[in-house]
Design a protein around this motif. Structure first.
Motif, PDB file in Angstrom:
ATOM      1  N   ARG A  53       0.591   4.106  42.564  1.00  0.00           N
ATOM      2  CA  ARG A  53       0.829   3.125  41.517  1.00  0.00           C
ATOM      3  C   ARG A  53      -0.059   3.389  40.312  1.00  0.00           C
ATOM      4  N   ALA A  54       0.555   3.311  39.138  1.00  0.00           N
ATOM      5  CA  ALA A  54      -0.219   3.388  37.902  1.00  0.00           C
ATOM      6  C   ALA A  54      -0.865   2.025  37.643  1.00  0.00           C
ATOM      7  N   TRP A  55      -1.705   1.966  36.638  1.00  0.00           N
ATOM      8  CA  TRP A  55      -2.390   0.714  36.292  1.00  0.00           C
ATOM      9  C   TRP A  55      -1.358  -0.355  35.984  1.00  0.00           C
ATOM     10  N   PRO A  56      -1.450  -1.542  36.619  1.00  0.00           N
ATOM     11  CA  PRO A  56      -0.410  -2.568  36.455  1.00  0.00           C
ATOM     12  C   PRO A  56      -0.484  -3.258  35.106  1.00  0.00           C
ATOM     13  N   PHE A 109      -3.251  -7.224  36.073  1.00  0.00           N
ATOM     14  CA  PHE A 109      -4.044  -6.835  37.239  1.00  0.00           C
ATOM     15  C   PHE A 109      -3.997  -7.932  38.302  1.00  0.00           C
ATOM     16  N   VAL A 160      -2.800   9.308  37.606  1.00  0.00           N
ATOM     17  CA  VAL A 160      -3.076   8.464  38.764  1.00  0.00           C
ATOM     18  C   VAL A 160      -3.764   9.269  39.862  1.00  0.00           C
ATOM     19  N   GLN A 198      -8.357   1.584  43.750  1.00  0.00           N
ATOM     20  CA  GLN A 198      -7.021   1.944  44.224  1.00  0.00           C
ATOM     21  C   GLN A 198      -6.171   2.511  43.093  1.00  0.00           C
ATOM     22  N   TYR A 199      -6.555   2.212  41.853  1.00  0.00           N
ATOM     23  CA  TYR A 199      -5.814   2.696  40.688  1.00  0.00           C
ATOM     24  C   TYR A 199      -6.543   3.830  39.972  1.00  0.00           C
ATOM     25  N   THR A 200      -7.832   3.708  39.812  1.00  0.00           N
ATOM     26  CA  THR A 200      -8.590   4.728  39.090  1.00  0.00           C
ATOM     27  C   THR A 200     -10.069   4.631  39.449  1.00  0.00           C
ATOM     28  N   ARG A 247      -2.327   8.303  45.576  1.00  0.00           N
ATOM     29  CA  ARG A 247      -2.136   7.017  44.912  1.00  0.00           C
ATOM     30  C   ARG A 247      -0.697   6.946  44.440  1.00  0.00           C
ATOM     31  N   GLN A 269      -9.381  -1.660  30.578  1.00  0.00           N
ATOM     32  CA  GLN A 269      -9.002  -1.999  31.942  1.00  0.00           C
ATOM     33  C   GLN A 269     -10.013  -2.956  32.573  1.00  0.00           C
ATOM     34  N   THR A 273       5.922  -1.504  46.590  1.00  0.00           N
ATOM     35  CA  THR A 273       4.877  -0.502  46.441  1.00  0.00           C
ATOM     36  C   THR A 273       5.511   0.877  46.544  1.00  0.00           C
TER      37      THR A 273
END
Length: 490
Positions: free
Chosen positions: A122-125, A128, A260, A175-177, A120, A184, A109
């Motif tokens: 982390r960007a969108w994984p 997911f 992010v 947690q991401y957006t 935040r 998404q 992380t």
């Protein structure tokens, strides 16, 4: 040397026990020994210096730092450690000594330095990760999966069970957006069904109903977060809008793609007043010869205050530069962009540009007909000599752009100045190259939270989607379509 890049990639993984995904770069003598993406094993010569660009940690590892060359990689391939005594993944060096780069914990992380660790990270994984649900929910889902595998019977979903699942998913998405896009939501619903096939529905995709429910749940979750004062959603509360913007669907302030940290909370214990005092102190630090380190720390600390000002008040570029003069330097534009997106701007931009340049050049050179004539006109503009009064006129007539002042009577490519202007104000000058200026222009757009100019919308979306693409996957048809629109627009 292996015959293909994939084989070389696998050999490095085996030699040093690397499990993290990475890209390979090599020191290119044709570009002043800058590191460029390896597109073929033929790019790598004997005793070349190569780096591994880790996807998760965003750090670079020179193999030479542990006394290795590509030839020694081949010799050490059977074992995971050699005379260096440690795998490559433990020998990392930052992309830039001037940039504040993230570190990682044991779970990979990303943790940002200074006060940035409250943002935040982390960007969108790519895939997911479905979170762990409450124990009673997990038990029901596991039993449902067992029954589905044995008899093919779908789990009977009670309202309480569905509510618990959606609540946990919404919490994880947040947690991401705060404002997930349709694709998404689609990825989350697909991942849910993949992990728990007992939840599959009788629809074309098997999860359409979950998508609709997730959209409503995210709206409810934003309302909950707005009630407790989370700034990214309170900025869209009616009481924070002007009287002419009070329609709920009008001028909703949402993150751009890849953003992010759009409008983060202040660091613990800080308020608008305390951070304003830090800003005023920083104005004095900027004037001091040895104040760079203090300025860097205070810029990091005041990030949330600066974003609140940009997002809520939409200040003019000149006014914002007067309030935050320390921001309008190349190092700080890079640092601010990374706080917003978690992606290092200039390093990534140059690497992806180098990878795509041959393809784009080939496309432009082959373009004929009406589109080719339009392209020729645009390229001819770059060769025009503009006098002083004309420069000022062009600055006033354009929303934003990059200007290049050539040396009088100098060689091709010799410049007196390269800079960026926004709304008639020169906000960044003395940039090293046109390519660097283009990267900084993208950074300025994010830093000032500007909308893309209408006539350049497709161009900037293409840069955003392709040049900042980190995963190395093939371009999707949608992105290729954007590229075609750019060419057609030219």
């Amino acid at each position: 040397m292996p015959e293909t890049l994939a084989e070389f990639h696998n050999t490095i993984c085996q030699a040093f026990g690397i499990e993290t995904d990475f890209r390979i770069q090599f020191m290119d003598p044709d570009f002043n020994n800058e590191f460029m993406n390896v597109t073929s094993v033929h790019d790598i010569k004997d005793r070349s210096t190569i780096k591994l660009v880790y996807m998760a940690t965003l750090t670079l590892t020179p193999l030479n730092d542990v006394g290795l060359s590509p030839s020694s990689v081949m010799q050490n391939a059977p074992s995971t450690s050699g005379s260096s005594g440690a795998p490559v993944s433990n020998q990392t060096s930052p992309i830039s000594s001037q940039a504040s780069l993230p570190t990682t914990d044991s779970d990979d992380t990303i943790i940002l330095p200074h006060s940035d660790n409250e943002l935040r990270s982390r960007a969108w994984p790519r895939e997911f990760p479905i979170p762990h649900f409450p124990y009673n929910v997990e038990v029901q889902l596991q039993r449902g999966n067992d029954s589905f595998r044995e008899t093919g019977t779908q789990l009977k979903i009670t309202p309480g069970l569905k509510s618990d699942i959606l609540e946990k998913l919404a919490e994880e998405i947040f947690q991401y957006t705060a404002y997930p896009q349709n694709y998404q939501i689609d990825e989350v619903a697909e991942a849910l069904i993949k992990k728990f096939p007992c939840l599959k529905e009788p629809s074309a995709t098997g999860y359409y109903g979950w998508m609709i429910s997730l959209k409503y749940k995210m709206a409810n979750y934003r309302t909950k977060m707005r009630t407790i004062g989370f700034p990214e959603v309170t900025v869209n509360a009616l009481k924070n809008k002007r009287s002419d913007d009070c329609l709920p669907a009008k001028n909703v302030k949402k993150p751009k793609k890849a953003e992010v940290n759009f409008c983060p909370s202040h660091p613990a214990g800080e308020t608008d007043e305390s951070l304003e005092n830090v800003r005023l102190e920083m104005l004095n630090d900027v004037r001091q010869r040895n104040g760079a380190s203090c300025v860097k720390k205070k810029m990091s600390k005041t990030f949330s205050y600066r974003r609140k000002e940009v997002v809520q008040e939409n200040p003019a570029a000149g006014e914002f530069k007067a309030r935050w003069p320390a921001l309008f330097h190349i190092d700080e534009i890079n640092a601010e962009f990374q706080r917003i997106t978690t992606v290092p701007l200039e390093t990534t931009f140059m690497a992806q540009l180098d990878s795509l340049l041959p393809q784009l050049t080939s496309i432009f050179n082959k373009k004929g007909g009406v589109s080719g004539q339009k392209l020729a006109k645009h390229l001819a503009i770059l060769q025009e000599d503009i006098e002083g009064d004309d420069i000022q006129r062009d600055l006033q007539n354009s929303t934003m752009g990059v200007y290049v002042i050539n040396k009088e009577g100098g060689e091709i490519g010799a410049h007196d100045d390269i800079g960026i202007y926004v709304e008639g104000e020169i906000i960044l000058d003395n940039i090293g190259s046109v390519a660097q200026a283009c990267a900084m222009m993208l950074g300025v757009i994010y830093v000032l939270n500007m909308a893309y100019p209408k006539e350049l919308k497709y161009s900037y979306e293409f840069i955003q989607k392709v040049l900042l693409k980190m995963d190395g996957e093939r371009l999707s048809p949608k992105v290729l379509g954007l590229k075609n629109k750019i060419i057609a627009g030219l």
